[in-house]
Scaffold this active site. Structure first.
Site, short mmCIF file in Angstrom:
data_model
loop_
_atom_site.label_atom_id
_atom_site.label_comp_id
_atom_site.label_asym_id
_atom_site.label_seq_id
_atom_site.Cartn_x
_atom_site.Cartn_y
_atom_site.Cartn_z
N TYR A 130 -27.97 9.82 4.91
CA TYR A 130 -28.34 8.62 5.67
C TYR A 130 -27.51 8.55 6.94
O TYR A 130 -26.37 9.03 6.96
CB TYR A 130 -28.22 7.33 4.83
CG TYR A 130 -26.86 7.03 4.22
CD1 TYR A 130 -25.84 6.43 4.95
CD2 TYR A 130 -26.61 7.33 2.89
CE1 TYR A 130 -24.62 6.12 4.37
CE2 TYR A 130 -25.39 7.03 2.29
CZ TYR A 130 -24.40 6.42 3.04
OH TYR A 130 -23.19 6.13 2.45
N ARG B 168 -17.08 4.51 6.32
CA ARG B 168 -16.00 3.88 5.54
C ARG B 168 -14.85 3.44 6.43
O ARG B 168 -14.23 2.41 6.21
CB ARG B 168 -15.44 4.86 4.51
CG ARG B 168 -16.19 4.84 3.23
CD ARG B 168 -15.65 5.88 2.28
NE ARG B 168 -16.48 5.92 1.12
CZ ARG B 168 -16.16 5.39 -0.05
NH1 ARG B 168 -14.99 4.84 -0.25
NH2 ARG B 168 -17.01 5.42 -1.05
N ASP C 200 -11.66 -0.33 -8.87
CA ASP C 200 -11.62 0.90 -9.67
C ASP C 200 -10.51 0.89 -10.72
O ASP C 200 -10.61 1.56 -11.74
CB ASP C 200 -11.42 2.13 -8.77
CG ASP C 200 -12.74 2.66 -8.21
OD1 ASP C 200 -13.78 1.99 -8.37
OD2 ASP C 200 -12.72 3.74 -7.58
N GLU D 126 0.84 -1.20 0.00
CA GLU D 126 0.00 0.00 0.00
C GLU D 126 0.88 1.26 0.00
O GLU D 126 1.81 1.35 0.79
CB GLU D 126 -0.94 -0.02 1.21
CG GLU D 126 -1.64 1.29 1.55
CD GLU D 126 -2.44 1.91 0.40
OE1 GLU D 126 -3.19 1.19 -0.27
OE2 GLU D 126 -2.30 3.13 0.18
C1 LIG Z 1 -18.79 10.35 -3.74
C2 LIG Z 1 -18.61 8.87 -3.83
C3 LIG Z 1 -19.49 8.03 -3.17
C4 LIG Z 1 -19.36 6.66 -3.29
N1 LIG Z 1 -20.25 5.87 -2.63
C5 LIG Z 1 -20.18 4.53 -2.80
C6 LIG Z 1 -21.13 3.69 -2.16
O1 LIG Z 1 -21.99 4.15 -1.40
N2 LIG Z 1 -21.06 2.35 -2.39
C7 LIG Z 1 -20.12 1.81 -3.20
O2 LIG Z 1 -20.13 0.58 -3.40
N3 LIG Z 1 -19.18 2.58 -3.81
C8 LIG Z 1 -19.19 3.93 -3.63
N4 LIG Z 1 -18.25 4.71 -4.21
C9 LIG Z 1 -17.16 4.10 -5.00
C10 LIG Z 1 -16.06 3.49 -4.13
O3 LIG Z 1 -15.58 4.45 -3.22
C11 LIG Z 1 -14.90 2.99 -4.98
O4 LIG Z 1 -15.39 2.31 -6.10
C12 LIG Z 1 -14.03 2.03 -4.16
O5 LIG Z 1 -13.50 2.68 -3.04
C13 LIG Z 1 -12.90 1.45 -5.02
O6 LIG Z 1 -12.08 0.64 -4.23
P1 LIG Z 1 -10.67 0.17 -4.77
O7 LIG Z 1 -10.08 -0.66 -3.68
O8 LIG Z 1 -10.79 -0.43 -6.12
O9 LIG Z 1 -9.84 1.51 -5.00
P2 LIG Z 1 -9.38 2.62 -3.96
O10 LIG Z 1 -10.32 2.75 -2.84
O11 LIG Z 1 -9.07 3.83 -4.77
O12 LIG Z 1 -8.03 2.04 -3.35
C14 LIG Z 1 -6.83 2.05 -4.08
C15 LIG Z 1 -5.68 1.89 -3.09
O13 LIG Z 1 -4.48 1.74 -3.83
C16 LIG Z 1 -3.47 2.57 -3.26
N5 LIG Z 1 -2.52 2.90 -4.34
C17 LIG Z 1 -2.72 3.72 -5.40
N6 LIG Z 1 -1.64 3.75 -6.17
C18 LIG Z 1 -0.72 2.92 -5.61
C19 LIG Z 1 0.61 2.53 -5.95
N7 LIG Z 1 1.23 3.03 -7.03
N8 LIG Z 1 1.26 1.65 -5.15
C20 LIG Z 1 0.64 1.14 -4.04
N9 LIG Z 1 -0.62 1.49 -3.66
C21 LIG Z 1 -1.29 2.36 -4.44
C22 LIG Z 1 -4.23 3.78 -2.73
O14 LIG Z 1 -3.51 4.46 -1.74
C23 LIG Z 1 -5.49 3.12 -2.19
O15 LIG Z 1 -5.35 2.68 -0.86
C24 LIG Z 1 -18.33 6.10 -4.09
C25 LIG Z 1 -17.41 6.94 -4.73
C26 LIG Z 1 -17.55 8.32 -4.60
C27 LIG Z 1 -16.55 9.20 -5.28
#
Ligand SMILES: Cc1cc2nc3c(=O)[nH]c(=O)nc-3n(C[C@H](O)[C@H](O)[C@H](O)COP(=O)(O)OP(=O)(O)OC[C@H]3O[C@@H](n4cnc5c(N)ncnc54)[C@H](O)[C@@H]3O)c2cc1C
Length: 384
Positions: free
Chosen positions: A210, A104, A290, A31
């Site tokens: 909520y 969260r 994502d 991370e």
């Molecule tokens: C306003 C808003 C509201 C939302 N509400 C919801 C909801 O209610 N329900 C829902 O299901 N989704 C919701 N989402 C979407 C959700 O937040 C994301 O889809 C989700 O957090 C994605 O998770 P992830 O683990 O794929 O990516 P991320 O949460 O972006 O995690 C990526 C991780 O990788 C790390 N990282 C990045 N680059 C590197 C690197 N080069 N080397 C090592 N580590 C790295 C980062 O530090 C981070 O910890 C919402 C989004 C927004 C913007």
């Protein structure tokens, strides 16, 4: 044992890590952040995601920590009239899992405890990787390297791994902006802390509240439009007066909620999108969450779909003949579903923020059941 490196310790990376542990593997998470920080916002987990988390042992944690809204109400943004009452109380019977909402930071805490903080290498920002037929070499910004047999890229919207593998265009500003704040539950009318999700809709914008942590906090998310995103950072502090201006003339509930936001508690996010990918795997490296399929938050499926990915990934490793084959089974099982959620989410704003909210009431769009979103169970869906 197959050495698996997960790059990114967000909701997707941690879920994948736990799911892989459940099938006897010992992945390591790398991370970028020096430590897991407090994330000041709420999150909704729909039944499809909850079923996935239950299957990897987080059911008791969720039952003890999350709120379960019984209704989701849509109100006319200007008049405050109720337009739709969406039943959420029957989700357990209808879909085999509840609809939940929580902080969260609490979700992250539960995931970190389940995975094991000691299995997370913090402060490790990936800067590059190369692979051959046997293994993958990882390079980090601090000059160190590591080796793995399989790498899962869960490094978010601006994924460096996606860029290395597929050389796709940069994220683009979607024209949508999210404003987020947590408000002390005592500062709001009792309606804001009932077991409901309250959504006020109008032309080009909507505002959702909520409660989380019981009735202690209320999560506020407002989604609005902007022509461009000029701030240096993709998320920034904002003053509540700016949001009040955008919602001037809206129903009392909306005005009261905005005026209860603390001076320092409002953040504004520019929402970026990327072109859908039809391929998430190259050799020994796969994308998840994502990094693979960022989507606008109109259906609350971003994290939920990352959770689905992680749970399915674990099952693929249990079922496949070898690790490289597991990645290809994972890709086959997930690409279509995620592309569908991405497409529905990205048009969700145009549906919800219709010019005339009465139009939405009189012509309700297909609900999650008709779209099959909540029915999906990552713990049992067939693996091709
Ligand atoms: C306003 C808003 C509201 C939302 N509400 C919801 C909801 O209610 N329900 C829902 O299901 N989704 C919701 N989402 C979407 C959700 O937040 C994301 O889809 C989700 O957090 C994605 O998770 P992830 O683990 O794929 O990516 P991320 O949460 O972006 O995690 C990526 C991780 O990788 C790390 N990282 C990045 N680059 C590197 C690197 N080069 N080397 C090592 N580590 C790295 C980062 O530090 C981070 O910890 C919402 C989004 C927004 C913007």
């Amino acid at each position: 044992m197959t050495r698996i490196a997960i790059i990114g310790g967000g909701i997707g990376g941690l879920t994948a890590g736990i799911a892989l542990q459940k099938v006897g593997l010992e992945p390591v998470i790398y991370e970028r952040a020096p430590e897991f920080g407090e994330v000041g916002a709420g999150i909704s987990l729909s039944p499809n995601a909850v079923k996935g988390l239950n299957s990897i042992g987080l059911g008791d944690f969720l039952e003890a920590t999350a709120n379960e809204p019984l209704h989701q109400y849509l109100f006319h943004g200007l008049t405050g009239e109720i337009l739709m009452d969406i039943n959420r109380k029957d989700c357990r019977d209808q879909y085999g899992g509840p609809y939940l909402q929580l902080h969260r930071a609490d979700l992250m805490d539960g995931l970190i405890k389940a995975f094991g903080q000691d299995k997370c290498e913090m402060g490790k920002a990936l800067s590059g990787l190369s692979q051959d037929e046997q293994h993958v070499e990882l390079r980090f910004e601090d000059g160190t390297t590591a080796e793995a047999d399989i790498v899962i890229g869960v490094d978010g919207l601006r994924s460096i791994i996606r860029d290395i593998l597929f050389d796709t265009p940069e994220p683009e500003f979607s024209g949508h902006v999210a404003w987020r704040a947590l408000i002390d539950g005592c500062k709001l009318s009792p309606r804001a802390t009932e077991r409901t999700n309250v959504n006020h809709i109008g032309a080009g914008q909507n505002l959702v509240t909520y409660p989380i942590r019981g009735t202690k906090l209320v999560n506020l998310v407002a989604l609005t439009r902007a022509d461009g995103w000029v701030e240096e950072s993709w998320n920034a502090k904002a003053h509540p007066s700016e949001l009040a201006k955008v919602f001037e003339g809206w129903a009392d509930y909306v005005i009261d909620a905005i005026s209860a936001i603390g001076e320092d508690d409002l953040y504004r996010w520019g929402l970026f999108i990327r072109t859908p990918l039809s391929q998430w795997v190259k050799g020994r490296v796969a994308l998840l969450g994502d990094a693979a399929h960022p989507m606008l938050p109109y259906m609350g499926q971003g994290a939920s779909s990352a959770i689905e990915d992680g749970v399915v990934l674990g099952r693929c490793f249990a079922a496949a003949a070898d690790p490289v084959n597991a990645l290809s089974v994972y890709e086959n099982a997930r690409v279509e579903r995620a592309a569908f959620l991405q497409a529905e989410s990205n048009v969700g704003g145009d549906r919800l923020q219709a010019i005339d909210p009465y139009f939405l009431r009189d012509n309700p769009p297909k609900d999650e059941d008709a779209l099959g979103i909540f029915k999906y169970d990552p713990a049992s869906v067939e693996l091709a």
